[in-house]
Design a protein around this motif. Structure first.
Motif, PDB file in Angstrom:
ATOM      1  N   PRO A  95       1.036  -1.129   0.414  1.00  0.00           N
ATOM      2  CA  PRO A  95       0.318  -0.080   0.014  1.00  0.00           C
ATOM      3  C   PRO A  95       0.674   1.025  -0.093  1.00  0.00           C
ATOM      4  O   PRO A  95       0.587   2.372   1.008  1.00  0.00           O
ATOM      5  N   VAL A  96       2.192   1.847  -1.098  1.00  0.00           N
ATOM      6  CA  VAL A  96       2.567   2.728  -1.458  1.00  0.00           C
ATOM      7  C   VAL A  96       1.831   3.942  -1.424  1.00  0.00           C
ATOM      8  O   VAL A  96       2.336   5.132  -0.328  1.00  0.00           O
ATOM      9  N   GLU A  97       0.289   3.977  -1.568  1.00  0.00           N
ATOM     10  CA  GLU A  97      -0.293   4.976  -2.142  1.00  0.00           C
ATOM     11  C   GLU A  97      -0.238   5.585  -0.253  1.00  0.00           C
ATOM     12  O   GLU A  97      -1.359   6.950  -0.121  1.00  0.00           O
ATOM     13  N   GLY A 164      15.776  -6.566  -4.378  1.00  0.00           N
ATOM     14  CA  GLY A 164      14.534  -6.045  -4.528  1.00  0.00           C
ATOM     15  C   GLY A 164      14.207  -4.460  -5.400  1.00  0.00           C
ATOM     16  O   GLY A 164      15.067  -3.266  -4.367  1.00  0.00           O
ATOM     17  N   LEU A 165      13.152  -4.438  -5.860  1.00  0.00           N
ATOM     18  CA  LEU A 165      12.621  -2.854  -6.239  1.00  0.00           C
ATOM     19  C   LEU A 165      11.576  -2.788  -6.016  1.00  0.00           C
ATOM     20  O   LEU A 165      10.876  -3.349  -6.720  1.00  0.00           O
ATOM     21  N   LEU A 166      11.177  -1.920  -5.196  1.00  0.00           N
ATOM     22  CA  LEU A 166       9.927  -1.586  -5.010  1.00  0.00           C
ATOM     23  C   LEU A 166       9.374  -0.260  -5.542  1.00  0.00           C
ATOM     24  O   LEU A 166      10.371   1.188  -5.317  1.00  0.00           O
ATOM     25  N   CYS A 167       8.051  -0.475  -6.356  1.00  0.00           N
ATOM     26  CA  CYS A 167       8.136   0.597  -7.128  1.00  0.00           C
ATOM     27  C   CYS A 167       6.980   1.725  -6.610  1.00  0.00           C
ATOM     28  O   CYS A 167       5.917   1.306  -6.028  1.00  0.00           O
ATOM     29  N   LEU A 168       6.894   2.879  -6.051  1.00  0.00           N
ATOM     30  CA  LEU A 168       6.509   4.166  -6.291  1.00  0.00           C
ATOM     31  C   LEU A 168       5.778   4.304  -6.640  1.00  0.00           C
ATOM     32  O   LEU A 168       4.523   5.038  -6.116  1.00  0.00           O
ATOM     33  N   ARG A 280       4.004  -1.645 -11.676  1.00  0.00           N
ATOM     34  CA  ARG A 280       3.155  -1.052 -10.818  1.00  0.00           C
ATOM     35  C   ARG A 280       3.232  -0.333 -10.334  1.00  0.00           C
ATOM     36  O   ARG A 280       3.906  -0.945  -8.737  1.00  0.00           O
ATOM     37  N   ALA A 281       3.029   0.818  -8.651  1.00  0.00           N
ATOM     38  CA  ALA A 281       3.056   1.354  -7.569  1.00  0.00           C
ATOM     39  C   ALA A 281       2.476   0.261  -6.910  1.00  0.00           C
ATOM     40  O   ALA A 281       1.392  -0.262  -7.070  1.00  0.00           O
ATOM     41  N   GLY A 282       3.237  -0.243  -6.154  1.00  0.00           N
ATOM     42  CA  GLY A 282       3.446  -1.291  -5.038  1.00  0.00           C
ATOM     43  C   GLY A 282       3.725  -2.599  -5.284  1.00  0.00           C
ATOM     44  O   GLY A 282       3.408  -3.379  -4.166  1.00  0.00           O
ATOM     45  N   ASP A 283       4.606  -2.601  -6.160  1.00  0.00           N
ATOM     46  CA  ASP A 283       4.576  -4.080  -6.927  1.00  0.00           C
ATOM     47  C   ASP A 283       6.270  -3.576  -6.169  1.00  0.00           C
ATOM     48  O   ASP A 283       7.585  -3.496  -6.085  1.00  0.00           O
ATOM     49  N   ARG A 306       7.062  11.132 -12.153  1.00  0.00           N
ATOM     50  CA  ARG A 306       8.526  10.630 -11.571  1.00  0.00           C
ATOM     51  C   ARG A 306       8.403   9.078 -10.946  1.00  0.00           C
ATOM     52  O   ARG A 306       8.057   8.917 -10.176  1.00  0.00           O
ATOM     53  N   ARG A 307       8.715   8.466 -12.208  1.00  0.00           N
ATOM     54  CA  ARG A 307       9.198   7.235 -11.923  1.00  0.00           C
ATOM     55  C   ARG A 307      10.242   7.223 -10.929  1.00  0.00           C
ATOM     56  O   ARG A 307      11.422   8.181 -10.825  1.00  0.00           O
ATOM     57  N   ASP A 308      10.067   6.480 -10.037  1.00  0.00           N
ATOM     58  CA  ASP A 308      10.444   6.186  -8.283  1.00  0.00           C
ATOM     59  C   ASP A 308      10.506   4.351  -8.184  1.00  0.00           C
ATOM     60  O   ASP A 308       9.529   4.196  -7.556  1.00  0.00           O
ATOM     61  N   LEU A 309      11.686   3.939  -8.373  1.00  0.00           N
ATOM     62  CA  LEU A 309      11.606   2.507  -7.206  1.00  0.00           C
ATOM     63  C   LEU A 309      12.766   2.775  -6.109  1.00  0.00           C
ATOM     64  O   LEU A 309      13.607   3.163  -6.036  1.00  0.00           O
TER      65      LEU A 309
END
Length: 337
Positions: A95-97, A164-168, A280-283, A306-309
């Motif tokens: 739940p990054v949002e 590990g890459l967490l997509c924000l 996607r955001a949250g992946d 703006r892409r942010d991982l």
């Protein structure tokens, strides 16, 4: 510069098992995506709230401070897949949002402690790094680390066992992740280009990209493949770092070495070998660098997109035994500033 380990041997039989996969082994993203259930998200939120209430600084957090009785089982399954299965997985639905930037780092760190031991990613000692466009130029520039650019990135591995890459946030356009099995690449080389294998086991010279200490060389040699204890492992670092190492080391690349580097990329990029995924955001994408190489298409940011991982490097408790001179910076990059 040290020679490859005396323990190293060249594997002359094909790798078998789930780590030597091809695209045909999958029917689609449902084969590697694990969608987190509401009760797992609630488990994470409870742990995060408890840590915030206690005011424990991130760097002092332990796995006991961040209990995940429900979600922890999913992380253990993920680690098993990374170490003994196909070498990658994607957890969907974090739940990054809902999180502030500080909460995202804290939650991610708690997750990391359940997966393994995080290690430093750069000379500044960062344990969680943002993968985004810092406006520092392209990856071809010799002072720029690849994760700080919007450039297309060829197939490569990172230094630790697990990345590990967490997509924000997704990019406005591009940034598609591409994966291939380095075990399958080795099998293809063994079947069709056996005469070149020695080049990969000897390895290439890489640029430290200004992250070396004052008493260290600005370059190092690392093997692409190593066969130890009955297991084949891969470390294929960014090829741009090989190019920029040449003027620093004074060691030119031969035509056959350049051919071998292109060939590795070509084999990994074959339609029958690679898969793609758009985060996607949250992946949370998790990869084992010993058996998987990954790349990325170039991306373009838009206002508000703006892409942010968030990137983590870590090693799990099931980490394979490797000689110290095989995987440079496996235990983290030394802090030099």
């Amino acid at each position: 510069m040290p020679a490859p380990s005396a323990e190293a041997a060249v594997l002359t039989e094909p790798v078998t098992g789930p780590s030597a996969w091809t695209a045909a082994d999958f029917t689609g993203e449902s084969d590697w995506v694990v969608a987190l259930a509401p009760e797992e998200i609630e488990d994470l939120q409870t742990a995060l709230a408890a840590v915030k209430a206690r005011g424990i600084p991130l760097e002092q957090l332990t796995v006991e401070d961040f209990p995940l009785p429900v979600l922890g089982k999913t992380f253990e399954t993920a680690v098993q897949e990374l170490e003994f299965g196909r070498g990658f997985t994607l957890l969907r639905g974090l739940p990054v949002e809902r999180w502030t930037p500080e909460e995202a780092r804290l939650a991610y760190w708690g997750i990391a402690l359940h997966l393994g031991t995080p290690v430093s990613q750069n000379a500044a000692g960062e344990l969680i790094a943002h993968v985004k466009d810092y406006g520092e130029g392209e990856v071809t520039e010799s002072a720029t680390r690849a994760y700080r650019t919007r450039s297309e990135l060829p197939f490569h591995t990172d230094s630790s066992d697990i990345v590990g890459l967490l997509c924000l946030r997704q990019a406005g356009e591009g940034g598609v992740s591409t994966l291939a099995s380095s075990m399958t690449v080795h099998n293809h080389l063994l079947a069709h280009h056996r005469e070149l294998l020695g080049l990969y086991y000897r390895g290439f010279v890489y640029d430290r990209r200004l992250e070396e200490g004052s008493d260290e060389l600005p370059y190092y040699r690392n093997a692409v493949f190593g066969y130890f204890g009955g297991q084949l492992s891969c470390r294929f670092y960014m090829t741009h770092y090989i190019d920029s190492a040449v003027p620093k080391s004074g060691i030119p690349l031969s035509p056959i070495e350049r051919h071998a580097l292109r060939l590795f990329q070509d084999i990994a990029g074959m339609d029958e070998h690679r898969i793609e995924m758009t985060l996607r955001a949250g992946d949370l994408q998790l990869l084992n660098n010993n058996v998987v190489v990954h790349g990325r298409s170039a991306f373009r940011d838009e206002p508000g997109r703006r892409r942010d991982l968030l990137r983590l490097w870590l090693n799990t408790r099931y980490a394979r035994e490797l000689p110290a001179d095989f995987a440079a910076f496996r235990r983290g990059m030394p802090r030099t500033r």
